[in-house]
Design an enzyme around this catalytic site. Structure first.
Site, mmCIF file in Angstrom:
data_model
loop_
_atom_site.group_PDB
_atom_site.id
_atom_site.type_symbol
_atom_site.label_atom_id
_atom_site.label_comp_id
_atom_site.label_asym_id
_atom_site.label_seq_id
_atom_site.Cartn_x
_atom_site.Cartn_y
_atom_site.Cartn_z
ATOM 1 N N ARG A 98 5.432 78.395 103.550
ATOM 2 C CA ARG A 98 5.767 77.799 102.258
ATOM 3 C C ARG A 98 4.515 77.706 101.382
ATOM 4 O O ARG A 98 3.399 77.565 101.890
ATOM 5 C CB ARG A 98 6.365 76.405 102.450
ATOM 6 C CG ARG A 98 5.393 75.368 102.964
ATOM 7 C CD ARG A 98 5.987 73.973 102.901
ATOM 8 N NE ARG A 98 7.154 73.828 103.742
ATOM 9 C CZ ARG A 98 7.973 72.776 103.693
ATOM 10 N NH1 ARG A 98 7.759 71.813 102.825
ATOM 11 N NH2 ARG A 98 9.010 72.697 104.498
ATOM 12 N N ASP A 138 3.295 75.480 97.858
ATOM 13 C CA ASP A 138 3.708 74.343 97.048
ATOM 14 C C ASP A 138 4.038 74.775 95.622
ATOM 15 O O ASP A 138 3.700 75.885 95.192
ATOM 16 C CB ASP A 138 2.595 73.294 97.012
ATOM 17 C CG ASP A 138 2.398 72.615 98.358
ATOM 18 O OD1 ASP A 138 3.349 72.590 99.160
ATOM 19 O OD2 ASP A 138 1.284 72.103 98.608
ATOM 20 N N TYR A 147 -6.296 82.104 102.050
ATOM 21 C CA TYR A 147 -6.075 81.522 100.723
ATOM 22 C C TYR A 147 -7.364 81.607 99.915
ATOM 23 O O TYR A 147 -8.463 81.607 100.471
ATOM 24 C CB TYR A 147 -5.675 80.048 100.829
ATOM 25 C CG TYR A 147 -4.228 79.809 101.192
ATOM 26 C CD1 TYR A 147 -3.260 79.608 100.200
ATOM 27 C CD2 TYR A 147 -3.835 79.756 102.524
ATOM 28 C CE1 TYR A 147 -1.945 79.362 100.539
ATOM 29 C CE2 TYR A 147 -2.513 79.515 102.871
ATOM 30 C CZ TYR A 147 -1.567 79.317 101.869
ATOM 31 O OH TYR A 147 -0.256 79.086 102.204
ATOM 32 N N ARG A 159 -5.931 72.578 99.303
ATOM 33 C CA ARG A 159 -6.312 71.821 98.108
ATOM 34 C C ARG A 159 -7.053 70.532 98.460
ATOM 35 O O ARG A 159 -7.926 70.085 97.714
ATOM 36 C CB ARG A 159 -5.070 71.525 97.267
ATOM 37 C CG ARG A 159 -4.518 72.781 96.593
ATOM 38 C CD ARG A 159 -3.492 72.449 95.545
ATOM 39 N NE ARG A 159 -2.214 72.107 96.120
ATOM 40 C CZ ARG A 159 -1.338 71.275 95.549
ATOM 41 N NH1 ARG A 159 -1.641 70.681 94.410
ATOM 42 N NH2 ARG A 159 -0.181 71.039 96.116
#
Length: 244
Positions: free
Chosen positions: A50, A52, A110, A197
């Site tokens: 997933r 966000d 990422y 994050r």
């Protein structure tokens, strides 16, 4: 029944993340609807993980099962004609029946982008940081993460996860050619919800001189999300690569 992988990218600005949500449109929902229309039946699509709301994907991989043979190139072409402009299908490939888009992935990467000067052309995909940042200290702190296994300090509070263990293989701030532009690249076998994050937010605290390396170590060791830095905005985060 045959299994197919779909390789795609998307701008997540308009979506409530990858996964289907009851309160907003998602990338998974759009892809499933278009694919079901093309193949004239209900098709379920499962993604590599997933993302966000507001997070982008330079590469997302998903799979679906279909009772029949498909021309991957032709299907990708037709899907692209039906897709909104913020989603692009790059390839559709038939794979082994036991290959799973999520569980067969061995590494995910990422990138989080920041720029240290005002630039109207970066505002949608990079975070403007008006503070003076010590990237050397931020990279020193990032290297400490390579020896960490439990990332509970960077997991969203209340997240439904069975384990907070992750195997990191890369965590580094990289300077881009354009002055004042950097990105943080992090690779691991898996990631926790909101983890990247939260890691970036905590490293920025180090870069601003508001957290020492010893304090950073203590935050990581605490296993408590409330001790880490703030979660940075979603718009500068990209799921960059997935390896099988």
């Amino acid at each position: 029944m045959s299994r197919y992988f779909i390789y795609l990218s998307f701008d997540g600005t308009a979506y409530h993340g990858w996964q289907i949500q009851p309160n907003g449109i998602s990338v998974q929902q759009v892809l499933q609807e278009r694919l079901s229309t093309l193949l004239r039946g209900t098709i379920e699509v499962l993604g590599a993980g997933r993302t966000d709301a507001g997070v982008h994907a330079h590469l997302m991989v998903a799979h679906f099962d279909y009772d029949g043979e498909l021309d991957g190139a032709q299907l990708a072409y037709k899907l692209n004609r039906m897709m909104p402009r913020d989603i692009a299908i790059h390839d559709v490939r038939k794979v082994a029946d036991d290959l799973h888009a999520r569980f067969s992935a061995v590494k995910r990467t990422y990138r989080y982008y920041i720029h240290t000067h005002r630039n109207p052309f970066h505002r949608f995909y990079s975070l403007e940081m008006p503070y003076q940042l010590d990237f050397e200290a931020m990279n020193e702190a990032a290297r400490l993460l390579l020896d960490v296994k439990d990332f509970g300090s960077f997991c969203k509070a209340g997240a439904d996860v069975k384990t907070t263990l992750c195997d990191l293989t890369k965590a580094e701030w990289i300077k881009m050619e354009e002055p004042g532009c950097w990105y943080f690249e992090i690779s691991a076998n898996r990631f926790l919800r909101n983890m990247v994050r939260a890691v970036v937010g905590t490293l920025v605290e180090v870069g601003r001189g508001r957290m020492t390396l010893d304090e950073f170590r203590a935050v990581v060791a605490s296993g408590s999300r409330k001790n880490a830095g703030e979660s940075m905005p979603a718009h500068a985060l990209f799921l960059w690569d997935i390896v099988y």
